[in-house]
Design a protein around this motif. Structure first.
Motif, mmCIF file in Angstrom:
data_model
loop_
_atom_site.group_PDB
_atom_site.id
_atom_site.type_symbol
_atom_site.label_atom_id
_atom_site.label_comp_id
_atom_site.label_asym_id
_atom_site.label_seq_id
_atom_site.Cartn_x
_atom_site.Cartn_y
_atom_site.Cartn_z
ATOM 1 N N ALA A 236 -4.888 12.929 35.649
ATOM 2 C CA ALA A 236 -5.578 11.967 36.512
ATOM 3 C C ALA A 236 -4.634 10.857 37.001
ATOM 4 N N GLN A 237 -3.619 10.519 36.221
ATOM 5 C CA GLN A 237 -2.738 9.399 36.548
ATOM 6 C C GLN A 237 -1.394 9.816 37.139
ATOM 7 N N LEU A 238 -0.994 11.081 36.988
ATOM 8 C CA LEU A 238 0.371 11.480 37.340
ATOM 9 C C LEU A 238 0.715 11.303 38.813
ATOM 10 N N GLY A 239 -0.205 11.566 39.710
ATOM 11 C CA GLY A 239 0.087 11.403 41.137
ATOM 12 C C GLY A 239 0.455 9.973 41.482
ATOM 13 N N GLU A 240 -0.346 9.042 40.995
ATOM 14 C CA GLU A 240 -0.093 7.623 41.245
ATOM 15 C C GLU A 240 1.207 7.179 40.569
ATOM 16 N N GLU A 241 1.433 7.689 39.352
ATOM 17 C CA GLU A 241 2.651 7.353 38.603
ATOM 18 C C GLU A 241 3.892 7.830 39.374
ATOM 19 N N ALA A 242 3.849 9.064 39.867
ATOM 20 C CA ALA A 242 4.980 9.630 40.605
ATOM 21 C C ALA A 242 5.262 8.828 41.876
ATOM 22 N N LYS A 243 4.218 8.434 42.592
ATOM 23 C CA LYS A 243 4.406 7.634 43.809
ATOM 24 C C LYS A 243 5.091 6.311 43.492
ATOM 25 N N MET A 244 4.671 5.682 42.391
ATOM 26 C CA MET A 244 5.265 4.410 42.021
ATOM 27 C C MET A 244 6.743 4.595 41.659
ATOM 28 N N LEU A 245 7.050 5.640 40.895
ATOM 29 C CA LEU A 245 8.435 5.895 40.511
ATOM 30 C C LEU A 245 9.300 6.210 41.733
ATOM 31 N N GLU A 246 8.746 6.925 42.702
ATOM 32 C CA GLU A 246 9.476 7.200 43.943
ATOM 33 C C GLU A 246 9.790 5.899 44.682
ATOM 34 N N THR A 247 8.836 4.985 44.710
ATOM 35 C CA THR A 247 9.039 3.683 45.353
ATOM 36 C C THR A 247 10.163 2.926 44.661
ATOM 37 N N TRP A 248 10.140 2.931 43.322
ATOM 38 C CA TRP A 248 11.203 2.258 42.570
ATOM 39 C C TRP A 248 12.556 2.891 42.858
ATOM 40 N N ARG A 249 12.589 4.236 42.910
ATOM 41 C CA ARG A 249 13.842 4.945 43.205
ATOM 42 C C ARG A 249 14.360 4.559 44.585
ATOM 43 N N ASP A 250 13.472 4.590 45.572
ATOM 44 C CA ASP A 250 13.864 4.284 46.942
ATOM 45 C C ASP A 250 14.343 2.840 47.093
ATOM 46 N N LEU B 144 13.418 6.397 31.318
ATOM 47 C CA LEU B 144 13.820 5.844 32.601
ATOM 48 C C LEU B 144 15.039 4.960 32.405
ATOM 49 N N VAL B 145 15.900 4.917 33.401
ATOM 50 C CA VAL B 145 16.985 3.947 33.444
ATOM 51 C C VAL B 145 16.753 3.108 34.693
ATOM 52 N N LEU B 146 16.510 1.820 34.473
ATOM 53 C CA LEU B 146 16.237 0.885 35.565
ATOM 54 C C LEU B 146 17.435 -0.011 35.794
ATOM 55 N N ASP B 147 17.581 -0.507 37.015
ATOM 56 C CA ASP B 147 18.605 -1.486 37.352
ATOM 57 C C ASP B 147 17.893 -2.682 37.961
ATOM 58 N N LEU B 148 17.785 -3.748 37.160
ATOM 59 C CA LEU B 148 17.016 -4.926 37.572
ATOM 60 C C LEU B 148 17.781 -6.198 37.259
ATOM 61 N N VAL B 149 17.200 -7.319 37.636
ATOM 62 C CA VAL B 149 17.842 -8.613 37.444
ATOM 63 C C VAL B 149 17.937 -8.968 35.955
ATOM 64 N N ASP B 150 16.842 -8.810 35.230
ATOM 65 C CA ASP B 150 16.842 -9.172 33.812
ATOM 66 C C ASP B 150 15.714 -8.438 33.083
ATOM 67 N N MET B 151 15.635 -8.653 31.795
ATOM 68 C CA MET B 151 14.645 -7.976 30.959
ATOM 69 C C MET B 151 13.218 -8.397 31.315
ATOM 70 N N HIS B 152 13.021 -9.640 31.691
ATOM 71 C CA HIS B 152 11.679 -10.095 32.064
ATOM 72 C C HIS B 152 11.168 -9.342 33.297
ATOM 73 N N GLN B 153 12.045 -9.131 34.265
ATOM 74 C CA GLN B 153 11.657 -8.375 35.453
ATOM 75 C C GLN B 153 11.325 -6.933 35.066
ATOM 76 N N ALA B 154 12.111 -6.354 34.167
ATOM 77 C CA ALA B 154 11.865 -4.980 33.716
ATOM 78 C C ALA B 154 10.521 -4.871 33.011
ATOM 79 N N GLU B 155 10.217 -5.807 32.117
ATOM 80 C CA GLU B 155 8.945 -5.790 31.402
ATOM 81 C C GLU B 155 7.771 -5.891 32.372
#
Length: 93
Positions: A20-34, A51-62
């Motif tokens: 039920a959640q995977l479609g929405e999850e995949a769209k969000m991850l694609e947005t983050w990738r893009d 996941l490996v994220l590239d963000l400003v800091d840990m607070h943004q990641a959380e």
């Protein structure tokens, strides 16, 4: 800052919940990738994701990870680990 995110299913998560959640999850991850925030995405060989994220800091990641549909639904628990480069002495090949 690179952040390693370990996503593990909670005991509440069942197969129907995931589907039920995977479609929405995949769209969000694609947005983050893009947007350049999601560098890598892996399967641990079973339920969950890495996941490996590239963000400003840990607070943004959380804050970002909390917006994942499976996280909002209480179907996954996450562990975030800040990654810091280590330079080894000597020559590079």
């Amino acid at each position: 800052m690179k952040v390693l995110v370990l996503c593990r299913p909670t005991p509440r998560m069942g197969p129907r919940d995931t589907v039920a959640q995977l479609g929405e999850e995949a769209k969000m991850l694609e947005t983050w990738r893009d947007a350049g925030m999601l560098l890598e995405l892996y399967s641990p060989g079973g339920p969950g994701a890495v996941l490996v994220l590239d963000l400003v800091d840990m607070h943004q990641a959380e804050a970002l990870v909390e917006t994942l549909p499976l996280c909002r639904a209480g179907l996954i628990q996450t562990e975030l680990i800040g990654l810091h480069p280590i330079e080894l002495p000597g020559k590079r090949a």
